[in-house]
Scaffold this motif. Structure first.
Motif, mmCIF file in Angstrom:
data_model
loop_
_atom_site.group_PDB
_atom_site.id
_atom_site.type_symbol
_atom_site.label_atom_id
_atom_site.label_comp_id
_atom_site.label_asym_id
_atom_site.label_seq_id
_atom_site.Cartn_x
_atom_site.Cartn_y
_atom_site.Cartn_z
ATOM 1 N N GLY A 41 -2.152 -13.422 -5.671
ATOM 2 C CA GLY A 41 -1.243 -13.913 -4.778
ATOM 3 C C GLY A 41 -0.429 -12.687 -4.554
ATOM 4 N N TRP A 42 0.659 -13.110 -3.674
ATOM 5 C CA TRP A 42 1.616 -12.229 -3.332
ATOM 6 C C TRP A 42 2.935 -12.929 -3.765
ATOM 7 C CZ3 TRP A 42 0.210 -7.698 -1.508
ATOM 8 C CH2 TRP A 42 -1.048 -7.517 -0.845
ATOM 9 N N LEU A 43 3.856 -11.968 -4.400
ATOM 10 C CA LEU A 43 5.449 -12.397 -4.460
ATOM 11 C C LEU A 43 6.102 -12.021 -3.427
ATOM 12 C CD1 LEU A 43 7.438 -12.602 -7.681
ATOM 13 C CD2 LEU A 43 8.406 -11.195 -5.767
ATOM 14 N N ILE A 44 7.022 -12.478 -2.546
ATOM 15 C CA ILE A 44 7.697 -12.193 -1.343
ATOM 16 C C ILE A 44 9.241 -12.399 -1.884
ATOM 17 C CG2 ILE A 44 8.071 -12.694 0.996
ATOM 18 C CD1 ILE A 44 5.190 -13.891 1.147
ATOM 19 N N ARG A 45 10.019 -11.424 -1.567
ATOM 20 C CA ARG A 45 11.443 -11.448 -1.701
ATOM 21 C C ARG A 45 12.143 -11.615 -0.315
ATOM 22 N NH1 ARG A 45 12.937 -6.639 -5.272
ATOM 23 N NH2 ARG A 45 14.730 -7.724 -5.903
ATOM 24 N N PRO A 46 12.357 -12.828 0.172
ATOM 25 C CA PRO A 46 13.151 -12.811 1.432
ATOM 26 C C PRO A 46 14.322 -12.099 1.641
ATOM 27 C CG PRO A 46 12.328 -14.987 0.633
ATOM 28 C CD PRO A 46 12.178 -14.200 -0.369
ATOM 29 N N ALA A 47 15.021 -11.851 0.455
ATOM 30 C CA ALA A 47 16.215 -11.369 0.783
ATOM 31 C C ALA A 47 16.344 -9.837 0.769
ATOM 32 C CB ALA A 47 17.164 -11.693 -0.664
ATOM 33 N N HIS A 48 15.155 -9.398 0.341
ATOM 34 C CA HIS A 48 14.828 -8.044 0.521
ATOM 35 C C HIS A 48 14.035 -7.736 1.595
ATOM 36 C CE1 HIS A 48 16.723 -6.979 -3.398
ATOM 37 N NE2 HIS A 48 16.548 -8.195 -3.506
#
Length: 327
Positions: A229-236
């Motif tokens: 999967g993918w880890l997504i960092r919305p704040a970045h």
């Protein structure tokens, strides 16, 4: 897209709209057809497109004893609704008092008075009002009485299976760990969202530091297993609006090798040991299940399998860079 939390936030000068309504849990392909029709009708008429949705889920209000988990959090639901091109969403708080609103009163109060609907777009299975007494025929009758048109969107089924797109189907697939199948129904990978918390730090000790999220606070978590999967960092997120997406191997379960009891979601970002994610809200997108969760006979066999999991995740994610840890 504007978000109005209750009718008090609807602009007083709002002109005529094209409206639709629903919980839109998951915003799957069936929902997307209805929402797309709403947006197109509004664009062609030069009107504002609005979706009415409800929070929390009615089932959690009427049956608090049941373990009802939404496919998507309200945050993700609103993001997906925005992606359809809607101009606005009206979020109505669902309470037992609200549930007693009759079908005609609901239409008059929210669609006519608040949203000034010129056209209402709904699916064939639309239900609304006290005890779900209102259906598509009711909506058509009320449209004639209150001066708005009604467009009924026929159910759209999967061309591969002939089955109607539905939230129930998504839930069934996720219960078996078939995240790839769920993505076909959703039109995108399933995701969970939560804050990274401190875990047992076993992954770091083994050379695979993970971002740990409590599985009981994320949304609908699929069956135990290991996923690509993918880890997504919305704040970045970059300035261009794209997501900060990092390839990951994701473990869902209780860590049976170490006799764990708390169910967690742990994401290891491929070939990254420098990330400090504690306290950060992240999104984990699940692309494909690699294997079920099993207990290994010691750390050695576990490490060998983890190395294979990392390679397999990289292959699934299109050759994302990873270190060969087999030594």
């Amino acid at each position: 897209m504007q978000v109005w939390n209750g009718t008090a936030e609807v602009p007083a000068d709002l002109g005529p709209t094209v409206a639709t309504l629903g919980i839109f849990d998951g915003v799957h392909r069936g929902h997307q057809v209805i929402l797309g029709s709403t947006v197109r009708e509004a664009e062609e008429a030069g009107l504002t497109s609005v979706a009415v949705t409800f929070h929390p889920h009615p089932a959690t209000v009427h049956h608090p004893d049941r373990d009802v988990v939404l496919i998507a959090s309200l945050t993700d639901r609103l993001e997906r609704l925005a992606a359809t091109g809607l101009d606005a969403v009206l979020v109505l708080e669902y309470t037992l008092d609200f549930a007693r609103t009759g079908a005609e009163e609901f239409v008059r109060r929210y669609l006519v008075d608040a949203l000034r609907a010129s056209l209402v777009v709904v699916g064939e299975d639309v239900r609304f009002g006290w005890q779900n007494a209102g259906d598509r025929s009711t909506m058509q009758q009320l449209g004639r009485a209150h001066g708005f048109g009604v467009r009924i969107v026929t159910d759209i089924a999967s061309p591969a299976t002939g089955r109607r797109w539905s939230s129930t189907w998504v839930r069934e697939l996720l219960a078996t760990g078939d995240v790839a199948g769920a993505a076909e129904v959703l039109g995108r990978p399933h995701r969970v969202r939560g804050e990274v918390v401190h875990g047992q730090k076993r992954g770091r000790a083994l050379g695979y530091p993970t971002a740990n999220l409590r599985a009981d606070d994320l949304g609908l978590v699929p069956a135990d297993g290991v996923y690509a999967g993918w880890l997504i960092r919305p704040a970045h997120a970059p300035a261009d609006g794209s997501s900060a997406r990092l390839p990951a191997a994701v473990s869902v379960g209780t860590n049976p090798t170490f006799h764990g009891v708390e169910r967690t979601v742990e994401a290891y970002v491929l070939d990254r040991t420098d990330l400090d994610l504690y306290g950060e809200e992240v999104v984990v997108e699940l692309v494909e299940r690699l294997r079920p969760m099993v207990a290994f006979d010691g750390v050695g066999p576990l490490l060998e399998q983890m190395a294979r999991d990392v390679r397999d995740a990289a292959d699934v994610l299109g050759g994302a860079h990873h270190a060969d840890r087999t030594g």
